[in-house]
Design a protein around this motif. Structure first.
Motif, short mmCIF file in Angstrom:
data_model
loop_
_atom_site.label_atom_id
_atom_site.label_comp_id
_atom_site.label_asym_id
_atom_site.label_seq_id
_atom_site.Cartn_x
_atom_site.Cartn_y
_atom_site.Cartn_z
N LEU A 1 4.91 17.32 -24.67
CA LEU A 1 5.15 17.26 -26.11
C LEU A 1 6.53 17.79 -26.44
N GLN A 2 7.27 17.03 -27.25
CA GLN A 2 8.62 17.40 -27.59
C GLN A 2 8.71 18.12 -28.92
N SER A 3 7.74 17.94 -29.78
CA SER A 3 7.80 18.53 -31.12
C SER A 3 6.79 19.65 -31.23
N TRP B 1 -4.03 21.48 -27.97
CA TRP B 1 -5.38 21.02 -27.63
C TRP B 1 -5.67 21.10 -26.12
N ARG B 2 -4.67 21.45 -25.34
CA ARG B 2 -4.86 21.48 -23.88
C ARG B 2 -5.96 22.48 -23.45
N PRO B 3 -5.99 23.73 -23.96
CA PRO B 3 -7.03 24.67 -23.50
C PRO B 3 -8.45 24.18 -23.77
N ARG B 4 -8.64 23.51 -24.93
CA ARG B 4 -10.00 23.03 -25.23
C ARG B 4 -10.44 21.95 -24.25
N VAL B 5 -9.54 21.02 -23.96
CA VAL B 5 -9.87 19.95 -23.02
C VAL B 5 -10.08 20.52 -21.62
N ASP B 6 -9.22 21.48 -21.22
CA ASP B 6 -9.40 22.12 -19.92
C ASP B 6 -10.76 22.81 -19.82
N HIS B 7 -11.14 23.46 -20.92
CA HIS B 7 -12.45 24.14 -20.93
C HIS B 7 -13.59 23.14 -20.73
N VAL B 8 -13.53 22.02 -21.43
CA VAL B 8 -14.57 21.00 -21.29
C VAL B 8 -14.59 20.45 -19.86
N LEU B 9 -13.42 20.19 -19.31
CA LEU B 9 -13.36 19.65 -17.94
C LEU B 9 -13.89 20.66 -16.92
N GLN C 1 2.57 8.97 -26.49
CA GLN C 1 2.28 10.01 -25.50
C GLN C 1 0.77 10.09 -25.19
N LEU C 2 -0.05 9.98 -26.22
CA LEU C 2 -1.50 9.98 -26.00
C LEU C 2 -1.93 8.79 -25.15
N ALA C 3 -1.32 7.65 -25.39
CA ALA C 3 -1.65 6.47 -24.60
C ALA C 3 -1.28 6.67 -23.14
N TRP C 4 -0.10 7.25 -22.88
CA TRP C 4 0.30 7.51 -21.50
C TRP C 4 -0.63 8.53 -20.83
N ILE C 5 -0.97 9.54 -21.59
CA ILE C 5 -1.88 10.55 -21.03
C ILE C 5 -3.23 9.92 -20.69
N ALA C 6 -3.76 9.11 -21.62
CA ALA C 6 -5.04 8.44 -21.38
C ALA C 6 -4.95 7.50 -20.18
N ALA C 7 -3.82 6.81 -20.05
CA ALA C 7 -3.65 5.90 -18.91
C ALA C 7 -3.65 6.67 -17.59
N TRP C 8 -2.95 7.79 -17.55
CA TRP C 8 -2.93 8.60 -16.33
C TRP C 8 -4.33 9.14 -16.00
N VAL C 9 -5.03 9.62 -17.01
CA VAL C 9 -6.37 10.16 -16.77
C VAL C 9 -7.32 9.07 -16.30
N ILE C 10 -7.27 7.90 -16.95
CA ILE C 10 -8.14 6.79 -16.53
C ILE C 10 -7.80 6.34 -15.12
N ALA C 11 -6.52 6.28 -14.81
CA ALA C 11 -6.12 5.89 -13.46
C ALA C 11 -6.61 6.90 -12.42
N ALA C 12 -6.51 8.19 -12.75
CA ALA C 12 -6.99 9.22 -11.82
C ALA C 12 -8.50 9.11 -11.62
N ILE C 13 -9.22 8.86 -12.71
CA ILE C 13 -10.67 8.71 -12.59
C ILE C 13 -11.02 7.48 -11.74
N ALA C 14 -10.29 6.37 -11.94
CA ALA C 14 -10.54 5.16 -11.17
C ALA C 14 -10.27 5.39 -9.68
N VAL C 15 -9.16 6.08 -9.38
CA VAL C 15 -8.84 6.36 -7.98
C VAL C 15 -9.90 7.26 -7.36
N ALA C 16 -10.34 8.26 -8.11
CA ALA C 16 -11.39 9.16 -7.59
C ALA C 16 -12.69 8.41 -7.35
N TYR C 17 -13.05 7.52 -8.28
CA TYR C 17 -14.26 6.73 -8.08
C TYR C 17 -14.14 5.83 -6.86
#
Length: 382
Positions: free
Chosen positions: A7-9, A88-96, A18-34
């Motif tokens: 995040l720059q601001s 929002w990073r700590p909340r998502v980390d907590h859920v994960l 940025q959210l789209a890129w983050i979602a793409a990376w997360v989805i790609a990581a989940i797909a690779v793990a699966y």
């Protein structure tokens, strides 16, 4: 390279790109793990067909293993693409983290099931119910099943405790509970007295060898087979396919019959009422012939005794034996049908009969006339 994803601001502002890129990376990581989990499961199934433990690992841990890899992959992708100071990073980390704890708990519970499967498979002594090995197998299977359920309960409790430990306020809550542990222990003991009693009764049943999975029992006036034993209840399959569910405390506080406690062999009787004219010795010979021709008879018992002779009948009681309860029931039915058929064919007069002593009409007329004369003479004298 990952700086472009941070995040720059303001920490509270994240662009849609940025959210789209983050979602793409997360989805790609989940797909690779699966995909990685699928490959590992395929390799285990492919090369572990002749190895029981490898096959069981592929069967029971396939889903929890993939879920764990996917949760770890999502956590790694999020840590690599989102700055640590993002709002929002700590909340998502907590859920994960909670998701990872849940999937690891699931995986460990699956490993316990694999251990139970392997333990039971190594204790196969044969399918013959007459052997002591089969009884030992059923006893150990019941005990291993109880231990597996208890281990899974402990694992789930520990997993829930680990998930609660991720909350910052849990430590303070734990300290408060520890300070009032004396009162809480009394309250919890009173509240859970019935449940804890059932759990301890289930463990007592499993390790005291009072009943085992597959035992033939008679309880509540019903004949059935033990179908399942848990920590809190026992399922009995009745002969007509009904299921009788009883609390484990029933078997520690009430008497019941266990027909296969030490062995499966049983004696049985077939009581019949016949006429006094029945030839007993010939009936004994027919019983022996019927048993010799029947494969259900195990050769241990064959006798016929007259147990009563009242009410105009003879009560005969053939005694037979069989390898188990089901065979004994069928053998008793066959003996009963065979003896009745033998009596009908050879000695029909020996079947039960009602005897009525009735005077002939010609014999009763003189007596009736004599009574009438005496009555008339008494009237004239009076």
């Amino acid at each position: 390279m990952l700086e472009g994803f941070e995040l720059q601001s303001s920490p509270r502002f994240t662009s849609a790109t940025q959210l789209a890129w983050i979602a793409a990376w997360v989805i790609a990581a989940i797909a690779v793990a699966y995909l990685l989990g699928w490959v590992v499961s395929w390799l285990l199934r492919r090369f572990g067909r002749d190895r029981g433990i490898v096959h069981d690992l592929a069967t029971f841990t396939r889903r929890p293993f993939r879920a764990t890899l996917m949760a770890i992959g999502a956590n790694i992708a999020l840590a690599a693409t989102v700055a640590a100071d993002t709002a929002w990073r700590p909340r998502v980390d907590h859920v994960l983290h909670i998701v990872i704890i849940a999937t690891v708990t699931w995986l460990v519970a699956s490993l316990v099931m694999v251990a139970e499967r392997r333990a039971v498979a190594r204790l196969t002594f044969g399918d013959d119910q007459l052997t002591g090995g089969h009884r030992r197998q059923r006893r150990i299977q019941t005990q291993v099943m109880t231990l597996r359920r208890l281990a899974i309960v402990i694992i789930v409790v520990l997993g829930a405790a680990a998930a609660l430990m991720t909350f910052p306020g849990f430590t303070q809550i734990g300290t408060t509970l520890f300070a009032s542990a004396g009162v809480l222990s009394v309250v919890a003991g009173l509240a859970a007295q019935t449940s804890l009693g059932s759990v301890f009764a289930g463990m007592q049943i499993s390790f005291s060898d009072a009943i085992r999975v597959g035992d033939i029992v008679v309880l509540e006036g019903e004949y059935g087979r033990i179908d399942e034993i848990t920590l809190t209840y026992v399922v009995v399959q009745i002969w007509d396919q009904r299921r009788l569910v009883l609390p484990t405390t029933y078997f520690t506080t009430n008497p019941f019959e266990n027909w296969t406690r030490n062995a499966t062999e049983l004696f049985g009787t077939v009581e019949m009422d016949v006429d006094f004219t029945v030839p007993i010795e010939e009936m004994r010979a027919e019983l022996q012939r019927l048993l010799t021709a029947n494969k259900l008879w195990d050769g241990r018992a064959s006798s016929l005794r007259v147990t009563d002779a009242v009410g105009g009948y003879l009560r005969v009681r053939p005694t037979v034996s069989a390898a188990d309860a089901d065979s004994l029931f069928l053998l008793r039915c066959a003996v009963r049908e065979g003896l009745i058929g033998w009596l009908q064919r050879t000695y029909p007069e020996a079947l039960p009969r009602f005897r009525v002593d009735q005077q002939l009409p010609a014999a009763t007329e003189p007596a009736r006339a004599a009574v009438s004369e005496r009555t008339d003479g008494a009237d004239r004298a009076g």
